[in-house]
Motif scaffolding. Structure first.
Motif, PDB file in Angstrom:
ATOM      1  N   ASN A   1       0.824  -1.218   0.000  1.00 60.27           N
ATOM      2  CA  ASN A   1       0.000   0.000   0.000  1.00 60.27           C
ATOM      3  C   ASN A   1       0.856   1.264   0.000  1.00 60.27           C
ATOM      4  O   ASN A   1       0.536   2.243  -0.685  1.00 60.27           O
ATOM      5  CB  ASN A   1      -0.916   0.012   1.227  1.00 60.27           C
ATOM      6  CG  ASN A   1      -2.055  -0.991   1.132  1.00 60.27           C
ATOM      7  OD1 ASN A   1      -2.728  -1.275   2.114  1.00 60.27           O
ATOM      8  ND2 ASN A   1      -2.277  -1.547  -0.046  1.00 60.27           N
ATOM      9  N   PHE A   2       1.934   1.239   0.756  1.00 60.41           N
ATOM     10  CA  PHE A   2       2.822   2.397   0.836  1.00 60.41           C
ATOM     11  C   PHE A   2       3.416   2.722  -0.540  1.00 60.41           C
ATOM     12  O   PHE A   2       3.421   3.877  -0.983  1.00 60.41           O
ATOM     13  CB  PHE A   2       3.939   2.128   1.846  1.00 60.41           C
ATOM     14  CG  PHE A   2       4.938   3.247   1.970  1.00 60.41           C
ATOM     15  CD1 PHE A   2       4.594   4.430   2.613  1.00 60.41           C
ATOM     16  CD2 PHE A   2       6.208   3.116   1.438  1.00 60.41           C
ATOM     17  CE1 PHE A   2       5.519   5.469   2.717  1.00 60.41           C
ATOM     18  CE2 PHE A   2       7.132   4.136   1.544  1.00 60.41           C
ATOM     19  CZ  PHE A   2       6.785   5.325   2.188  1.00 60.41           C
ATOM     20  N   VAL A   3       3.886   1.688  -1.228  1.00 57.46           N
ATOM     21  CA  VAL A   3       4.472   1.880  -2.561  1.00 57.46           C
ATOM     22  C   VAL A   3       3.395   2.339  -3.546  1.00 57.46           C
ATOM     23  O   VAL A   3       3.636   3.226  -4.377  1.00 57.46           O
ATOM     24  CB  VAL A   3       5.136   0.585  -3.064  1.00 57.46           C
ATOM     25  CG1 VAL A   3       5.671   0.773  -4.480  1.00 57.46           C
ATOM     26  CG2 VAL A   3       6.268   0.173  -2.121  1.00 57.46           C
ATOM     27  N   THR A   4       2.199   1.765  -3.457  1.00 59.37           N
ATOM     28  CA  THR A   4       1.108   2.153  -4.347  1.00 59.37           C
ATOM     29  C   THR A   4       0.739   3.616  -4.180  1.00 59.37           C
ATOM     30  O   THR A   4       0.557   4.345  -5.165  1.00 59.37           O
ATOM     31  CB  THR A   4      -0.136   1.287  -4.073  1.00 59.37           C
ATOM     32  OG1 THR A   4       0.179  -0.085  -4.308  1.00 59.37           O
ATOM     33  CG2 THR A   4      -1.306   1.693  -4.967  1.00 59.37           C
TER      34      THR A   4
ATOM     35  N   MET B   1      -7.411   2.206 -11.584  1.00 54.16           N
ATOM     36  CA  MET B   1      -6.297   1.262 -11.528  1.00 54.16           C
ATOM     37  C   MET B   1      -5.619   1.296 -10.171  1.00 54.16           C
ATOM     38  O   MET B   1      -5.320   0.255  -9.579  1.00 54.16           O
ATOM     39  CB  MET B   1      -5.279   1.583 -12.634  1.00 54.16           C
ATOM     40  CG  MET B   1      -4.107   0.617 -12.699  1.00 54.16           C
ATOM     41  SD  MET B   1      -2.856   1.127 -13.913  1.00 54.16           S
ATOM     42  CE  MET B   1      -3.790   1.047 -15.444  1.00 54.16           C
ATOM     43  N   PHE B   2      -5.402   2.499  -9.640  1.00 52.20           N
ATOM     44  CA  PHE B   2      -4.707   2.613  -8.356  1.00 52.20           C
ATOM     45  C   PHE B   2      -5.623   2.263  -7.181  1.00 52.20           C
ATOM     46  O   PHE B   2      -5.152   1.748  -6.157  1.00 52.20           O
ATOM     47  CB  PHE B   2      -4.111   4.013  -8.198  1.00 52.20           C
ATOM     48  CG  PHE B   2      -2.835   4.192  -8.970  1.00 52.20           C
ATOM     49  CD1 PHE B   2      -1.625   3.789  -8.429  1.00 52.20           C
ATOM     50  CD2 PHE B   2      -2.854   4.717 -10.245  1.00 52.20           C
ATOM     51  CE1 PHE B   2      -0.442   3.927  -9.144  1.00 52.20           C
ATOM     52  CE2 PHE B   2      -1.678   4.868 -10.976  1.00 52.20           C
ATOM     53  CZ  PHE B   2      -0.473   4.467 -10.428  1.00 52.20           C
ATOM     54  N   ILE B   3      -6.917   2.518  -7.308  1.00 50.65           N
ATOM     55  CA  ILE B   3      -7.849   2.056  -6.277  1.00 50.65           C
ATOM     56  C   ILE B   3      -7.818   0.532  -6.215  1.00 50.65           C
ATOM     57  O   ILE B   3      -7.760  -0.075  -5.142  1.00 50.65           O
ATOM     58  CB  ILE B   3      -9.287   2.543  -6.589  1.00 50.65           C
ATOM     59  CG1 ILE B   3      -9.352   4.067  -6.501  1.00 50.65           C
ATOM     60  CG2 ILE B   3     -10.286   1.908  -5.619  1.00 50.65           C
ATOM     61  CD1 ILE B   3     -10.688   4.643  -6.944  1.00 50.65           C
ATOM     62  N   TYR B   4      -7.843  -0.062  -7.381  1.00 49.55           N
ATOM     63  CA  TYR B   4      -7.789  -1.522  -7.484  1.00 49.55           C
ATOM     64  C   TYR B   4      -6.500  -2.069  -6.879  1.00 49.55           C
ATOM     65  O   TYR B   4      -6.511  -3.049  -6.117  1.00 49.55           O
ATOM     66  CB  TYR B   4      -7.900  -1.892  -8.964  1.00 49.55           C
ATOM     67  CG  TYR B   4      -7.798  -3.365  -9.271  1.00 49.55           C
ATOM     68  CD1 TYR B   4      -8.906  -4.200  -9.148  1.00 49.55           C
ATOM     69  CD2 TYR B   4      -6.607  -3.926  -9.707  1.00 49.55           C
ATOM     70  CE1 TYR B   4      -8.828  -5.559  -9.441  1.00 49.55           C
ATOM     71  CE2 TYR B   4      -6.513  -5.276 -10.008  1.00 49.55           C
ATOM     72  CZ  TYR B   4      -7.618  -6.087  -9.869  1.00 49.55           C
ATOM     73  OH  TYR B   4      -7.527  -7.418 -10.160  1.00 49.55           O
ATOM     74  N   LEU B   5      -5.373  -1.427  -7.201  1.00 50.40           N
ATOM     75  CA  LEU B   5      -4.072  -1.898  -6.712  1.00 50.40           C
ATOM     76  C   LEU B   5      -3.892  -1.658  -5.215  1.00 50.40           C
ATOM     77  O   LEU B   5      -3.031  -2.275  -4.585  1.00 50.40           O
ATOM     78  CB  LEU B   5      -2.949  -1.200  -7.484  1.00 50.40           C
ATOM     79  CG  LEU B   5      -2.821  -1.605  -8.958  1.00 50.40           C
ATOM     80  CD1 LEU B   5      -1.763  -0.765  -9.661  1.00 50.40           C
ATOM     81  CD2 LEU B   5      -2.475  -3.081  -9.072  1.00 50.40           C
ATOM     82  N   LEU B   6      -4.699  -0.780  -4.653  1.00 46.73           N
ATOM     83  CA  LEU B   6      -4.613  -0.543  -3.214  1.00 46.73           C
ATOM     84  C   LEU B   6      -5.209  -1.706  -2.429  1.00 46.73           C
ATOM     85  O   LEU B   6      -4.709  -2.068  -1.350  1.00 46.73           O
ATOM     86  CB  LEU B   6      -5.358   0.749  -2.876  1.00 46.73           C
ATOM     87  CG  LEU B   6      -5.054   1.395  -1.521  1.00 46.73           C
ATOM     88  CD1 LEU B   6      -3.593   1.795  -1.414  1.00 46.73           C
ATOM     89  CD2 LEU B   6      -5.955   2.604  -1.318  1.00 46.73           C
ATOM     90  N   PHE B   7      -6.237  -2.333  -2.977  1.00 42.18           N
ATOM     91  CA  PHE B   7      -6.949  -3.380  -2.233  1.00 42.18           C
ATOM     92  C   PHE B   7      -6.719  -4.793  -2.762  1.00 42.18           C
ATOM     93  O   PHE B   7      -6.707  -5.740  -1.976  1.00 42.18           O
ATOM     94  CB  PHE B   7      -8.452  -3.081  -2.227  1.00 42.18           C
ATOM     95  CG  PHE B   7      -8.815  -1.827  -1.498  1.00 42.18           C
ATOM     96  CD1 PHE B   7      -8.773  -1.777  -0.116  1.00 42.18           C
ATOM     97  CD2 PHE B   7      -9.183  -0.683  -2.190  1.00 42.18           C
ATOM     98  CE1 PHE B   7      -9.087  -0.624   0.574  1.00 42.18           C
ATOM     99  CE2 PHE B   7      -9.502   0.484  -1.516  1.00 42.18           C
ATOM    100  CZ  PHE B   7      -9.458   0.517  -0.136  1.00 42.18           C
TER     101      PHE B   7
END
Length: 491
Positions: free
Chosen positions: A67-70, A98-104
C-alpha cells in the motif's frame, strides 16, 4: 471464466472499446509490478516457510508495504497526470480506478497465495470462482444496460468492483488477525528480498505487454482490440504448458541430483512434442476459435495466430534451459537475458508497427522469444560445459518443424478441408498411440512427488526459487492478461 465470457463482450462492445480494455490490462500488468512490489510472488511463499509461526503478521506487513508503494506511485502519477494520460492512452477515470484496485487487490492476491501454500484449495476455488463469476455478471449487466458511455470504461469498472469489495473484506480479515500491527522486520525482509528482482519482473511484463501498448499508440484502440483477441486465441496453447511445466520441473530437478540425463531428456522431448502439437492444433483451428470468441469483425486477426502460437512453443524451450540455470543458481544472467529480449522487442515494435501494422507485432514477438531462447541456450552451455543434459539437436529440430507448420497454416486458412484433414490425422494418431501417451504422462507424474519437490528445493536458493516461480507464473498471467479483456484479476 473470462475466456467463457469473451464471446459475449466482443459482441456487445465495439472493437475500439474492447481494445481499450486490452490496453488497460496491459498497463495494469506493468504497473502492478511496481505499485505492489510483486509481494505476492515467490517472496511470499518463502516467507510462509521462514515465518511459519507468524504468517498473519507477515501478510499484513507485506500488505502495508504494498500500500505504501502504491500510494507513493499514485502521488507521482497524479502530479504529472496529463503526461501519464498521454503515455497510458487511457482516460483519467481508468487511471484512478487502476490505483484504487491496486490498493486493495493485493489483499486477495496474498490471501489466495497463503491458502494455496496451506493446501486450502476449496477456499481458493470459492473465492476465485465466486468473485470472478460475480464480476462477470455485473459487467455483462452494466454493459448491456448502460447507454451513452464508453463500454470499455464501463466494463473495467464493473469487473473490478466485485474484486475490490471482496479484497476489502479479506484486507480487514488479514489486518484483524495481525491485530493491525505491521512488523518492520517483515517489511524490511520483503523489501530487500524483492527489490533486486523488480527489473526482472518488469522486463518479463514488457516482453509480453508492450506490443499491445505500442499498437494503441501507433494504430489506435481498434487495432489493439483485434490484436488482443488474436493473441488470446494463440495463447490458448499456453494452458497446456502451464500444466506440463508444473510436472516437468520437479521431475527434472529430482533426476539432476543423480545426473540421470537420459530420463530427463526423454521426458523433455516427450513434453516438447506434446506441447508442439498443442501449438500446431491452435494454429490449425485458429479461424474457428476467433469466430466463436469474437465474431466476424475480428476475423482479420487470424493472421496473428501462426507467429504467436510459434512463440508460445519457444516459451517451453527457453523454460527448459532456464530450469538448469536456476538449478545452478545463475539468477543474474537470466535477468540480463530477459532485459535484452524485452529491449529488442520494444525497438522492433517501435520501427515496424508504424510501417507494417499490428501484424508486425506478432512477428517481433516471435523474433524476441527466439533470441531469448538462443540466449538461454548459450547460457545453459556455459553453465553445464561438457555435460549433455539435453539432446539439443532434437529439441531444436522439433521446435523448427513445429514453427514451420504453424507459419504454413497462415497460408492454408482458406482451405478448410486441408486443415480438417490435418486434425483428423492427428486424432487418429492419438487414438493409435493413446497407451504410450498415457503411460508417458503417468511416468512424469509419478516422478512428481513431495520428496522430489522438497529435495530439489534444497538446490535452489530462495532468490532463485522466486525468479523461477516468476518464469512459470508469467505464463499463466500471459493467458489471463490476453484473455481477460474483461477480468481485472491478475494472478
Amino acid at each position: 471464466m473470462s475466456l467463457l465470457t469473451t464471446p459475449i463482450f466482443t459482441r456487445l462492445m465495439s472493437v475500439e472499446e474492447y481494445g481499450l480494455v486490452t490496453q488497460y490490462n496491459s498497463w495494469l500488468g506493468i504497473i502492478t509490478v511496481i505499485a505492489t512490489f510483486s509481494l505476492s510472488a515467490g517472496v511470499f511463499q518463502v516467507a510462509m516457510s521462514e515465518f511459519s509461526e507468524d504468517r498473519d503478521r507477515f501478510t499484513f506487513s507485506a500488505l502495508c508495504l504494498s500500500n505504501f508503494v502504491t500510494i507513493l506511485l499514485f502521488a507521482f502519477v497524479f502530479i504529472f497526470l496529463f503526461t501519464f494520460v498521454d503515455l497510458f492512452q487511457l482516460p483519467v477515470s481508468l487511471i484512478v480506478f487502476m490505483f484504487i484496485y491496486l490498493l486493495f487487490y493485493p489483499a486477495m492476491d496474498m490471501w489466495l497465495s497463503r491458502q494455496r501454500y496451506e493446501y486450502s484449495y476449496v477456499k481458493v476455488a470459492v473465492i476465485s470462482i465466486g468473485s470472478s463469476l460475480v464480476s462477470q455478471i455485473i459487467a455483462i449487466i452494466l454493459v448491456v444496460c448502460v447507454k451513452g458511455l464508453n463500454l470499455g470504461v464501463v466494463k473495467v469498472w464493473a469487473s473490478g468492483v466485485a474484486m475490490i469489495l471482496t479484497s476489502i473484506g479479506l484486507y480487514i480479515s488479514i489486518a484483524a488477525k495481525a491485530k493491525f500491527r505491521p512488523s518492520f522486520k517483515y517489511v524490511k525482509f520483503a523489501f530487500v528480498f524483492n527489490a533486486p528482482l523488480l527489473i526482472h519482473y518488469l522486463a518479463q511484463y514488457a516482453l509480453r505487454s508492450t506490443d499491445k501498448i505500442m499498437i494503441t499508440r501507433f494504430l489506435g484502440e481498434g487495432a489493439t482490440g483485434i490484436y488482443g483477441l488474436g493473441s488470446t486465441v494463440a495463447n490458448i496453447a499456453l494452458l497446456a504448458w502451464t500444466a506440463l511445466s508444473a510436472s516437468i520441473t520437479p521431475y527434472i530437478y529430482d533426476h539432476m541430483k543423480d545426473k540421470d540425463y537420459g530420463k530427463i531428456n526423454s521426458a523433455v522431448v516427450g513434453v516438447e512434442i506434446f506441447f508442439a502439437l498443442c501449438c500446431v492444433f491452435v494454429s490449425v483451428i485458429g479461424p474457428e476459435i476467433i469466430y466463436v470468441l469474437g465474431s466476424q469483425k475480428y476475423m482479420e486477426g487470424i493472421q496473428l495466430i501462426p507467429p504467436i502460437a510459434a512463440s508460445c512453443l519457444l516459451t517451453a524451450i527457453y523454460g527448459f534451459y532456464s530450469l538448469i540455470a536456476f538449478y545452478y543458481h545463475k539468477r543474474i544472467s537470466t535477468a540480463i537475458m530477459t532485459i535484452i529480449a524485452a529491449a529488442i522487442n520494444i525497438v522492433l515494435n517501435y520501427f515496424l508497427i508504424p510501417k507494417f501494422g499490428y501484424v508486425a507485432a506478432a512477428y517481433t514477438t516471435e523474433i524476441a522469444y527466439l533470441i531469448y531462447t538462443i540466449l538461454h541456450y548459450f547460457n545453459y552451455r556455459l553453465i553445464v560445459k561438457k555435460d549433455r543434459i539435453y539432446k539439443d539437436g532434437i529439441i531444436f529440430l522439433i521446435a523448427g518443424a513445429a514453427t514451420g507448420i504453424c507459419l504454413i497454416m497462415g497460408f492454408l486458412y482458406d482451405y478448410w478441408f486441408v486443415r480438417y484433414a490435418i486434425i483428423l490425422v492427428g486424432l487418429i494418431l492419438c487414438i493409435i498411440f493413446r497407451k504410450k501417451i498415457i503411460n508417458f504422462f503417468k511416468s512424469i507424474l509419478k516422478g512428481k512427488n513431495s520428496n522430489a519437490v522438497a529435495e530439489s528445493a534444497t538446490n535452489i536458493s530462495s532468490e532463485e526459487s522466486d525468479a523461477l516461480e516468476a518464469e512459470n507464473d508469467s505464463i499463466t498471467e500471459t493467458i489471463e492478461e490476453t484473455e481477460k479483456g474483461d477480468d481485472n484479476d491478475r494472478d
